[in-house]
Design a protein around this motif. Structure first.
Motif, PDB file in Angstrom:
ATOM      1  N   GLN A  20       1.004  -1.190   0.141  1.00 48.58           N
ATOM      2  CA  GLN A  20      -0.594  -0.708  -0.157  1.00 48.58           C
ATOM      3  C   GLN A  20       0.740   1.060  -0.123  1.00 48.58           C
ATOM      4  O   GLN A  20       1.559   1.194   0.785  1.00 48.58           O
ATOM      5  N   GLY A  21       0.388   2.261  -1.600  1.00 39.92           N
ATOM      6  CA  GLY A  21       1.374   3.298  -1.043  1.00 39.92           C
ATOM      7  C   GLY A  21       2.659   3.759  -1.473  1.00 39.92           C
ATOM      8  O   GLY A  21       3.935   4.154  -0.848  1.00 39.92           O
ATOM      9  N   LEU A  22       3.111   1.839  -1.848  1.00 33.27           N
ATOM     10  CA  LEU A  22       4.372   1.565  -1.907  1.00 33.27           C
ATOM     11  C   LEU A  22       5.432   2.704  -3.567  1.00 33.27           C
ATOM     12  O   LEU A  22       4.705   2.741  -4.445  1.00 33.27           O
ATOM     13  N   ALA A  23       5.939   3.120  -3.194  1.00 28.74           N
ATOM     14  CA  ALA A  23       6.411   4.570  -4.769  1.00 28.74           C
ATOM     15  C   ALA A  23       8.141   3.839  -5.125  1.00 28.74           C
ATOM     16  O   ALA A  23       8.050   3.925  -6.264  1.00 28.74           O
ATOM     17  N   THR A  24       8.742   3.474  -4.369  1.00 25.16           N
ATOM     18  CA  THR A  24      10.305   3.218  -4.431  1.00 25.16           C
ATOM     19  C   THR A  24      10.094   1.603  -4.464  1.00 25.16           C
ATOM     20  O   THR A  24       9.606   1.211  -3.297  1.00 25.16           O
ATOM     21  N   GLN A  25      11.466   1.209  -4.792  1.00 25.56           N
ATOM     22  CA  GLN A  25      12.040  -0.598  -4.498  1.00 25.56           C
ATOM     23  C   GLN A  25      12.174  -0.558  -2.918  1.00 25.56           C
ATOM     24  O   GLN A  25      13.196   0.476  -2.185  1.00 25.56           O
ATOM     25  N   GLU A  26      11.533  -1.613  -2.190  1.00 23.88           N
ATOM     26  CA  GLU A  26      12.016  -1.626  -0.850  1.00 23.88           C
ATOM     27  C   GLU A  26      12.377  -2.763  -0.235  1.00 23.88           C
ATOM     28  O   GLU A  26      12.279  -4.176  -1.231  1.00 23.88           O
ATOM     29  N   VAL A  27      13.538  -3.070   0.713  1.00 22.72           N
ATOM     30  CA  VAL A  27      13.857  -4.465   1.539  1.00 22.72           C
ATOM     31  C   VAL A  27      13.600  -4.816   2.727  1.00 22.72           C
ATOM     32  O   VAL A  27      13.249  -3.907   3.549  1.00 22.72           O
ATOM     33  N   GLY A  28      13.018  -5.699   3.463  1.00 17.75           N
ATOM     34  CA  GLY A  28      12.797  -5.988   4.822  1.00 17.75           C
ATOM     35  C   GLY A  28      12.980  -7.354   4.675  1.00 17.75           C
ATOM     36  O   GLY A  28      13.156  -8.437   3.929  1.00 17.75           O
ATOM     37  N   TYR A  29      12.222  -8.352   5.575  1.00 16.02           N
ATOM     38  CA  TYR A  29      12.161  -9.754   6.285  1.00 16.02           C
ATOM     39  C   TYR A  29      11.467  -9.965   6.648  1.00 16.02           C
ATOM     40  O   TYR A  29      10.054  -9.259   6.654  1.00 16.02           O
ATOM     41  N   LEU A  30      10.887 -11.069   6.467  1.00 12.76           N
ATOM     42  CA  LEU A  30       9.526 -11.721   7.005  1.00 12.76           C
ATOM     43  C   LEU A  30       9.978 -13.384   7.954  1.00 12.76           C
ATOM     44  O   LEU A  30      11.191 -13.612   7.099  1.00 12.76           O
ATOM     45  N   ALA A  31       9.785 -13.705   8.345  1.00 13.72           N
ATOM     46  CA  ALA A  31       9.266 -15.412   9.342  1.00 13.72           C
ATOM     47  C   ALA A  31       8.218 -15.828   8.642  1.00 13.72           C
ATOM     48  O   ALA A  31       7.578 -16.083   9.694  1.00 13.72           O
ATOM     49  N   PRO A  32       7.596 -16.695   7.668  1.00  9.49           N
ATOM     50  CA  PRO A  32       6.958 -17.265   7.576  1.00  9.49           C
ATOM     51  C   PRO A  32       7.347 -18.697   8.092  1.00  9.49           C
ATOM     52  O   PRO A  32       8.595 -19.322   7.497  1.00  9.49           O
ATOM     53  N   ARG A  33       5.990 -19.539   7.842  1.00  7.96           N
ATOM     54  CA  ARG A  33       6.707 -21.172   8.497  1.00  7.96           C
ATOM     55  C   ARG A  33       6.891 -21.614   7.124  1.00  7.96           C
ATOM     56  O   ARG A  33       5.905 -21.795   6.035  1.00  7.96           O
ATOM     57  N   VAL A  34       7.898 -22.539   6.642  1.00  8.38           N
ATOM     58  CA  VAL A  34       7.919 -23.589   5.545  1.00  8.38           C
ATOM     59  C   VAL A  34       8.360 -25.189   6.236  1.00  8.38           C
ATOM     60  O   VAL A  34       9.438 -25.483   6.035  1.00  8.38           O
ATOM     61  N   ASP A  35       7.335 -25.179   5.564  1.00 12.16           N
ATOM     62  CA  ASP A  35       7.562 -26.936   6.342  1.00 12.16           C
ATOM     63  C   ASP A  35       7.782 -27.602   7.252  1.00 12.16           C
ATOM     64  O   ASP A  35       8.459 -28.663   8.407  1.00 12.16           O
ATOM     65  N   GLY A  36       6.409 -26.126   8.580  1.00  8.09           N
ATOM     66  CA  GLY A  36       6.774 -26.384   9.759  1.00  8.09           C
ATOM     67  C   GLY A  36       8.095 -26.150  10.546  1.00  8.09           C
ATOM     68  O   GLY A  36       7.771 -26.340  11.748  1.00  8.09           O
ATOM     69  N   ARG A  37       8.705 -25.724  10.115  1.00  4.84           N
ATOM     70  CA  ARG A  37       9.742 -24.600  10.621  1.00  4.84           C
ATOM     71  C   ARG A  37       9.959 -23.094   9.761  1.00  4.84           C
ATOM     72  O   ARG A  37       9.634 -22.377   8.670  1.00  4.84           O
ATOM     73  N   VAL A  38      10.607 -22.203  10.727  1.00  7.34           N
ATOM     74  CA  VAL A  38      10.164 -20.674  10.326  1.00  7.34           C
ATOM     75  C   VAL A  38      11.528 -20.532   9.557  1.00  7.34           C
ATOM     76  O   VAL A  38      12.852 -21.295   9.377  1.00  7.34           O
ATOM     77  N   ALA A  39      10.516 -19.683   8.450  1.00 11.83           N
ATOM     78  CA  ALA A  39      11.937 -19.715   7.291  1.00 11.83           C
ATOM     79  C   ALA A  39      12.268 -17.686   7.645  1.00 11.83           C
ATOM     80  O   ALA A  39      11.536 -16.862   7.586  1.00 11.83           O
ATOM     81  N   PHE A  40      13.744 -17.443   6.709  1.00  9.09           N
ATOM     82  CA  PHE A  40      14.174 -16.099   7.821  1.00  9.09           C
ATOM     83  C   PHE A  40      13.520 -15.385   6.450  1.00  9.09           C
ATOM     84  O   PHE A  40      14.971 -16.054   5.455  1.00  9.09           O
TER      85      PHE A  40
END
Length: 570
Positions: free
Chosen positions: A150-170
């Motif tokens: 929402q409101g993204l105007a320029t390219q940005e970098v960030g981090y998520l920690a979703p679960r992949v195959d039952g474990r947290v992936a950074f």
């Protein structure tokens, strides 16, 4: 228990040495700790900066690829047509070299996922497994992506920690706005995520990783420490001041360094967490502490010896002065203390010796004065209460003379005469003093005593007569035990007379003058051996204290009229 002067000095010097050593230990330890802390901070900051630089280098090509795709006319057209399947086909075709085996063959890790978000902020669904995290592993992590778009105007970098195959992936996420170049408006966004390698084994004593959305990415630390480290990060994320936190990892102390990382808006806050081993620092501090304590012990031993010498050098003169002062209090005025050097204690010892010498000299003066003057008169002379001149006083004068002494001493040796007189005068002097009188003078074999001066009373005449009786009694006792038999006559007169110091400013004699003094001397001359004659004034002052017999009026030399006289019974 009272501490001695030497022990007080010794304790004071030892406390100073101990205090200086302790202060030096604390200051040195604090300085070493601050130096190590600064070095660790610099290394951890460098680690974080290196991570950011590595990220920029690693993602530069991918970010350029994403910008090209986001500006693709085909992608913008498909976005405007709301054809989700076409959108993902176009994206998969354009991103094939960053997805799957193609990326791995290029030496880069394959993307974990990519997603397209429309202009309303909705994550477009896909069933293509190549998009990553499709099916049960998708869902909750897509919501922050939608908010971030929402409101993204320029390219940005960030981090998520979703679960992949039952474990947290950074995952490191690149968010790129999809721009319609014809209208210069953002019609959507492209999100692509890459795996972030975990901290792994420590490098040069540093363990590093990320903290994202409550999850810590450092696999090389015990799981039991994750809650503690997360709590430290949460406190700093809430704005609490950074503290010097140390945790134990596999029995080794590590210092925690938390640094916020720049992330895209609406993505979870991310922190770089660094753990730096401080085992070497602790060991160095321990060695330094042991060295300082060793030097301190040596310094204390040396200080103990030096302070003992100093304390002895200070206390011995003081103790000698105390002992000498006690000797002076006991009357030993010949005591002296040794003087050492020209310092304050040496000058004090010299001054003490001078004071003792002055006191001894004054005491000798006092002793001589007591011999030549009555003690009570001498006391007043020393206090300066007696000056040249006189005053009219009522007093009683007593003269006691040895009868026939000239004839007796004619055939005696001079030494024997002196011994006889000294024995006689000593006894009479004691009697006068016992009755509160003073010895005015010795005139040959006669003694002159005064009652009522310099201090007077109402019973001066009574004390004079009592002294005369005691003199006769003492003479009888002496006659009984000595070879020489001596008789004496006593005359007493009372009345007004001049009392004071007579003589000159260079030589004074405290005495009394006047007619009553002459009368006492004449009555002594008229008295028979071993009798006491008093004048009328003395008889009246006696009252009933003594029996007296009136004698015929006496015509005495120096008196124009006859004088009434009384014979006092012994």
């Amino acid at each position: 228990m009272t501490l001695g002067f030497r022990l007080k000095i010794l304790l004071a010097l030892m406390l100073v040495v101990a205090g200086v050593t302790g202060g030096a230990l604390l200051v040195t330890q604090a300085s070493v700790a601050a130096t190590y802390r600064a070095l660790v901070d610099a290394r951890l900051d460098g680690e974080a900066d290196a991570l950011a630089a590595l990220q920029e280098t690693r993602l530069a090509a991918v970010k350029a690829k994403c910008r090209d795709l986001a500006g693709s006319v085909r992608l913008v057209a498909a976005m405007e047509e709301h054809d989700d399947a076409l959108l993902y086909r176009i994206a998969l075709d354009e991103l094939r070299d960053v997805l799957g085996p193609e990326a791995a063959s290029g030496g880069r890790p394959a993307a974990t996922f990519f997603r397209l978000i429309d202009g309303t902020g909705r994550v477009l669904p896909t069933t293509d497994a190549r998009a990553g995290l499709v099916g049960g592993d998708g869902g909750a992590w897509e919501e922050p992506l939608a908010r971030a778009a929402q409101g993204l105007a320029t390219q940005e970098v960030g981090y998520l920690a979703p679960r992949v195959d039952g474990r947290v992936a950074f995952v490191e996420v690149i968010l790129t706005p999809i721009l319609d170049r014809a209208t210069e408006t953002v019609v959507g966004a492209l999100a692509i995520g890459f795996p972030v390698g975990d901290g792994g084994a420590p490098r040069a004593g540093i363990r590093g990783g990320l903290w994202v959305d409550g999850h810590l990415q450092i696999s090389s630390i015990p799981a039991a420490l994750v809650p503690e480290l997360s709590a430290i990060v949460v406190r700093q994320a809430d704005g609490a001041p950074a503290l010097d936190q140390v945790v134990d990892v596999d029995g080794e102390p590590y210092r925690v360094h938390v640094r916020p990382m720049r992330t895209a808006a609406h993505l979870p806050p991310t922190f770089h967490v660094g753990l730096h081993s401080v085992a070497d620092a602790v060991a160095a501090e321990h060695r330094l502490r042991l060295r300082i304590l060793g030097f301190a012990a040596l310094a204390l031993l040396v200080a103990f010896g030096l302070s003992g010498r100093i304390a002895r050098g200070l206390s011995e003169p003081v103790e000698e002065l105390v002992a000498a002062t006690a000797q002076i209090q006991r009357g030993n005025l010949d005591v002296r203390v040794p003087t050492r050097g020209q310092d304050e204690l040496g000058r004090l010892g010299t001054a003490f010796n001078g004071m003792a010498a002055d006191l001894a000299l004054k005491e000798r003066y006092r002793s001589v004065l007591d011999l030549v003057a009555d003690p009570s008169v001498a006391e007043q002379l020393l206090r300066g209460e007696v000056t040249l001149g006189g005053e009219l006083r009522d007093a009683t004068v007593l003269f006691a003379d040895i009868c026939g002494f000239t004839a007796m001493s004619e055939h005696m040796a001079p030494a024997e005469v002196i011994a006889l007189l000294n024995e006689h005068m000593t006894v009479l002097t004691r009697v006068v003093h016992d009755h509160g009188g003073i010895i005015d003078k010795f005139v040959g074999d006669a003694i002159m005593a005064i009652f009522g001066v310099p201090r007077g009373g109402t019973d001066d005449a009574s004390r004079a007569v009592a002294a005369a009786r005691a003199m006769l009694a003492e003479r009888d006792a002496l006659n009984a035990r000595t070879r020489r038999h001596i008789t004496m006559s006593i005359g007493i007169a009372s009345g007004a007379m001049v009392a004071g110091c007579m003589g000159s400013t260079d030589r004074l004699n405290y005495t009394v003058l006047g007619a009553r003094v002459n009368l006492a001397a004449r009555l002594c001359s008229e008295a028979s051996p071993m009798t006491i004659l008093v004048d009328d004034a003395t008889r009246q002052a006696l009252g009933d204290t003594a029996r007296a017999e009136r004698l015929p009026a006496l015509q005495l030399r120096g008196f124009s009229t006859a004088v009434d006289a009384w014979h006092v019974e012994r």
